[in-house]
Design an enzyme around this catalytic site. Structure first.
Site, PDB file in Angstrom:
ATOM      1  CE  LYS A 197      -2.137   3.027   0.725  1.00  0.00           C
ATOM      2  NZ  LYS A 197      -1.592   2.246  -0.410  1.00  0.00           N
ATOM      3  CD  GLU A 242       3.993   2.674  -7.186  1.00  0.00           C
ATOM      4  OE1 GLU A 242       2.784   2.393  -7.247  1.00  0.00           O
ATOM      5  OE2 GLU A 242       4.567   2.938  -6.116  1.00  0.00           O
TER       6      GLU A 242
END
Length: 445
Positions: A197, A242
């Site tokens: 990723k 986050e």
């Protein structure tokens, strides 16, 4: 590496604020103080009507490169070594504290910094407090601290004009077509093997004919994105969903987000749309699992106990849904000392949610493909105190105010083998939306 310090030791005084005093000053919560201060715009860390606001700067520390976290920690510990701290409240964020922002990359030309405010107003769990900090030899008193708060509260009585609505938006380092080719190149790198990723970001620049009012941006973010942590450290502003790490005594918490769905894509009258699309997507689940594994792997050496759910939950925000997982750890003591929040920040950053997997390979590809310096975007932003506590978010859904008329916005997307460049481009526009709203600009110019 630079530091501004006085010739005297740090002195701090923290006192509780009662309802009568708050009422007298017209303070109903932190948002009521979010107005332009007579000296400087506030330093900010707010969520759900709680958090910290700092006014003024009495000292700052800047650093860059691979040692930026360790340099800041050393400066902070040196400052604390001779500090005189009076704290009758004794909660996270009281006593000696500083706000901070760190560049995403060790190669960044942007400064990472810690800032000591002159005065801090805090709100948590029904308790409010006031801290005055000095470095000029002045001994803080309850009266002197309250006088500073009165100044801040009085300046809040003057309405702040809205950010003008006549702004324009243009591409930053890459055009949309160039960025889609960048995503395709990221997918090709994953297909070749070795990389699972990579998170690729892009920037756009908003330009205004009149000066941008930083504090009006914060006011809108607090109002529209109450579930997020609204942050401001000098020119960096935003509302992140986050948390990289929160430390309260011996407990650490983190919130991992990866996997995104634009709320504008929901068909009218549907139910369970986000759960079906996000939860049922192998691509989204894979992206999320990479991020959770990355964080827990980096956090494990500092913990005696580490827990996280087997299944993520759906986090609903005004602009998007995310797959989310909350991670909790009991911190391990080393030589009688618990790791500080800043030590954990250094260990955890960057996570797979903003960099990729494996971390080093993804970081190298980001530098090759993005054609820009992320600066503090996707870097840690938050605060720390003298007891080792702190809250550090990931600087997402944010922007840098480059000067009075130009604001640079950043957004990124997690790229895996199944990623589609057009869909990833659309995801970045969904993530730009909070700042576009705060700047009173169209959601998708």
């Amino acid at each position: 590496m630079t530091a501004s310090l006085g010739t005297h030791p740090l002195r701090t005084l923290t006192t509780a604020l009662d309802l009568a005093t708050l009422g007298e000053l017209g303070i109903t919560g932190p948002a009521s103080l979010l107005h332009k201060h007579s000296a400087t715009d506030p330093l900010c860390w707010l969520r759900r009507g709680e958090g910290l606001l700092g006014f003024g700067e009495i000292a700052s520390f800047t650093s860059s490169g691979p040692s930026r976290f360790a340099d800041a920690e050393a400066w902070w510990k040196d400052l604390l070594a001779h500090a005189a701290i009076e704290d009758s409240v004794r909660m996270p964020g009281t006593g000696a504290m500083a706000f901070g922002s760190f560049a995403f990359s060790k190669t960044s030309a942007f400064d990472s910094l810690l800032i000591l405010p002159a005065v801090v107003v805090g709100f948590s769990g029904g308790t409010a407090w006031l801290t005055q900090l000095t470095l000029d030899g002045t001994v803080p008193t309850a009266d002197s601290a309250l006088a500073l708060l009165r100044t801040a509260a009085a300046s809040a009585e003057t309405p702040t004009p809205d950010t003008p609505s006549a702004g324009t938006v243009r591409s930053g380092a890459l055009t949309e077509e160039q960025w889609k080719k960048t995503v395709a190149a990221g997918v090709e790198a994953i297909v070749r093997g070795g990389l699972e990723k990579v998170v690729l970001a892009r920037d756009v620049v908003a330009t205004f004919p009149e000066p941008v009012q930083r504090v009006s941006i914060l006011q809108r973010l607090v109002r529209l994105y109450d579930e997020c942590w609204t942050y401001a450290v000098r020119g960096l502003v935003g509302a992140t969903p986050e948390i990289l790490i929160k430390v309260d005594g011996s407990t650490a918490q983190a919130r991992v987000l990866a996997g995104t769905l634009d709320r504008e894509d929901e068909p009218a009258g549907s139910t369970g749309f986000a759960a079906a699309v996000l939860g049922g997507s192998a691509k989204q689940r894979q992206e999320h699992d990479f991020a959770v594994r990355s964080l827990t792997r980096q956090l494990a050496p500092f913990a005696t106990d580490l827990s996280f759910p087997t299944e993520p939950f759906i986090l609903e925000l005004p602009n998007v849904w995310h797959l989310a997982s909350d991670v909790t750890a009991e911190l391990a003591s080393s030589n009688g000392h618990l790791p500080t929040s800043l030590a954990l920040v250094e260990a955890l950053h960057p996570t797979a949610a903003v960099c990729g997997t494996p971390r080093e390979d993804a970081g190298e590809l980001i530098l090759e493909l993005e054609k820009m310096d992320r600066g503090p975007y996707a870097g840690p932003v938050g605060w720390l105190d003298g007891a080792g506590n702190g809250e550090w978010g990931i600087a997402l859904r944010g922007a840098m105010l480059e000067d009075e008329h130009n604001v640079r916005l950043y957004a990124g997307a997690g790229i895996v083998e199944a990623s589609d460049p057009a869909a990833e481009l659309a995801e970045t526009w969904a993530k730009f939306r909070p700042m576009l709203q705060a700047l009173n600009l169209p959601h998708h110019p």
